[in-house]
Write a protein that holds these residues in place. Structure first.
Motif, mmCIF file in Angstrom:
data_model
loop_
_atom_site.group_PDB
_atom_site.id
_atom_site.type_symbol
_atom_site.label_atom_id
_atom_site.label_comp_id
_atom_site.label_asym_id
_atom_site.label_seq_id
_atom_site.Cartn_x
_atom_site.Cartn_y
_atom_site.Cartn_z
ATOM 1 N N PHE A 173 20.369 62.784 26.747
ATOM 2 C CA PHE A 173 19.568 63.283 28.278
ATOM 3 C C PHE A 173 19.301 61.633 30.497
ATOM 4 C CE2 PHE A 173 15.299 64.316 28.966
ATOM 5 C CZ PHE A 173 15.057 64.579 30.250
ATOM 6 N N PHE A 219 27.823 52.608 25.007
ATOM 7 C CA PHE A 219 27.268 52.810 23.971
ATOM 8 C C PHE A 219 26.618 53.115 23.635
ATOM 9 C CE2 PHE A 219 26.099 50.189 19.833
ATOM 10 C CZ PHE A 219 27.096 49.636 19.155
ATOM 11 N N ARG A 259 27.024 59.966 20.247
ATOM 12 C CA ARG A 259 27.448 60.958 20.602
ATOM 13 C C ARG A 259 28.486 60.687 20.920
ATOM 14 N NH1 ARG A 259 23.033 64.376 24.319
ATOM 15 N NH2 ARG A 259 22.045 63.166 22.611
ATOM 16 N N VAL A 275 24.465 51.314 16.669
ATOM 17 C CA VAL A 275 22.948 50.166 17.204
ATOM 18 C C VAL A 275 23.134 49.151 16.263
ATOM 19 C CG1 VAL A 275 22.679 50.704 19.571
ATOM 20 C CG2 VAL A 275 21.362 51.401 17.338
ATOM 21 N N ARG A 276 22.889 50.555 14.962
ATOM 22 C CA ARG A 276 23.112 50.103 13.482
ATOM 23 C C ARG A 276 23.927 48.286 13.390
ATOM 24 N NH1 ARG A 276 20.631 54.822 10.961
ATOM 25 N NH2 ARG A 276 22.527 55.705 12.376
ATOM 26 N N VAL A 303 14.814 61.049 19.029
ATOM 27 C CA VAL A 303 13.277 61.369 18.799
ATOM 28 C C VAL A 303 12.549 62.448 19.156
ATOM 29 C CG1 VAL A 303 14.453 60.266 21.218
ATOM 30 C CG2 VAL A 303 14.315 62.493 21.204
ATOM 31 N N ASN A 341 6.337 62.555 29.737
ATOM 32 C CA ASN A 341 7.742 63.748 28.555
ATOM 33 C C ASN A 341 7.893 63.212 30.361
ATOM 34 O OD1 ASN A 341 4.927 64.235 27.954
ATOM 35 N ND2 ASN A 341 5.482 66.186 27.305
#
Ligand SMILES: NC(=O)c1ccc[n+]([C@@H]2O[C@H](COP(=O)([O-])OP(=O)(O)OC[C@H]3O[C@@H](n4cnc5c(N)ncnc54)[C@H](O)[C@@H]3O)[C@@H](O)[C@H]2O)c1
Ligand SMILES: [Zn+2]
Length: 329
Positions: free
Chosen positions: A11, A30, A33, A40-41, A63, A192
């Motif tokens: 998003f 990167f 999805r 990233v791991r 999130v 938010n």
């Protein structure tokens, strides 16, 4: 600048990519999805990705509030192990500029004042109070009702759930990386965020997204507590612009600088539900009195530092942004 945007297919990340490109920078996405090998791991994948970039904009994360403590392992893995792998790769490749997607959740209940005891820090709200419909946090000293104030960047951290804990650890890891490498780290502590492409229909989505999905089904948005909890709804294009100015400006080397990133115009969750329902043409929201443990009552920060130091200014007003969001993708 050539910028690696982790979570760039998400998003907020997708808007960052657009904003960077519009400013003439090159954005490299990167995101698992977009490519299942871009996790990233994964040290090897990350090491390849950080070669020949000038900066990293780290948006990738799991999130939301989650669905129970069972989510803890996945939150820590994606958010904190992922950040450590990324920072280690940056250290190895000599990349010295980082902008991190931080969060307001690091402050917990934030700043309140008691008429008698001055500034106080209320603990988590008691289940008995919530059950009884007493939603306002009380003074930990005398029990009086408190008034909520604006939280500054120097407020003490007080994460209240697993997600918040992992967002705070991301900042600590980034600060340690900056100290160790002489790098420059900025954490933009978002409020938010809402706007086009906001995730929907997942238990991790934000409240604006839940309301919009309800309206799309022809149902009334269900507003928890008494609807008077205050938040700062900031538009995703403004957040993307904040990332661009932070990437361009950097921060003092050797440390992490945090900026609250909000519209500066707090609204209640009830007002937000009404604005969306109006824009959608109904049905009107219902206030249910339900609550979620781990939710905080009011989160309103002072975002003036980002304006004064980096010259950022939110452009999308509440009414306009909610009207657009009600009918957007
Ligand atoms: N949306 C908000 O209101 C809000 C508020 C405060 C902070 N944030 C932060 O902003 C950032 C972006 O959030 P968003 O709202 O765009 O969520 P999102 O879920 O749309 O985007 C996150 C992206 O990260 C990717 N990702 C997750 N785990 C990954 C991994 N292990 N490797 C690679 N990519 C991975 C996902 O595929 C996704 O595209 C997050 O760091 C989040 O904590 C968001
Ligand atoms: Zn008191």
């Amino acid at each position: 600048m050539r910028v690696l945007v982790t979570g760039g297919a998400g998003f907020i990340g997708s808007h960052v990519v657009q904003a960077l490109t519009a400013r003439g920078h090159e954005a490299v996405v990167f995101d698992v999805r977009a490519d299942p090998r871009a996790d990233v791991r994964d040290p090897a994948a990350v090491a390849r990705a950080v070669t020949s970039v000038d900066a990293v904009c780290h948006q990738a994360a799991m999130v939301g509030l989650g669905t129970g403590f069972g989510d803890a392992v996945e939150y820590v893995s994606r958010n904190d192990l992922g950040t450590a792998v990324l920072l280690a790769a940056m250290a190895g490749a000599g990349v010295r500029r980082l902008v991190l997607a931080g969060s307001m959740v690091v402050y917990g209940e934030g700043r309140y004042a008691c008429p008698r005891d001055g500034v106080v820090r209320p603990g988590p709200r008691a289940v008995a109070d919530l059950e009884a419909g007493l939603f306002e946090p009380r003074c930990p000293v005398c029990g009086a009702e408190l008034t909520a104030g604006l939280v500054g960047e120097d407020a003490p951290a007080d994460p209240r759930n697993v997600y918040a804990t992992t967002k705070l650890a991301q900042e600590h890891l980034s600060a340690a990386w900056a100290r160790s490498t002489g790098g420059s780290a900025v954490s933009l502590r978002y409020h938010n965020v809402y706007g086009p492409r906001m995730p929907r229909d997942t238990p991790y989505a934000g409240v604006a997204s839940f309301f919009r999905s309800a309206l799309a089904r022809g149902e009334a948005p269900r507003v928890f507590e008494d609807g008077r909890q205050r938040r700062d709804f900031v538009h995703v294009r403004d957040v993307a612009a904040a990332n661009v100015v932070a990437l361009e400006a950097g921060a003092a080397p050797g440390g992490l600088t945090a900026y609250n990133t909000g519209s500066g115009e707090p609204h209640t969750v009830g007002e937000m539900a009404r604005a969306l329902a109006d824009a959608h043409g109904g049905p009107a929201p219902v206030v249910t009195g339900e609550y979620r443990l781990g939710d905080v009552r009011h989160i309103t920060a002072d975002s003036s530092r980002l304006r004064s130091e980096l010259g950022w200014k939110p452009e999308v007003g509440f009414a306009e942004g909610m009207r657009e969001f009600a009918v957007s993708e």
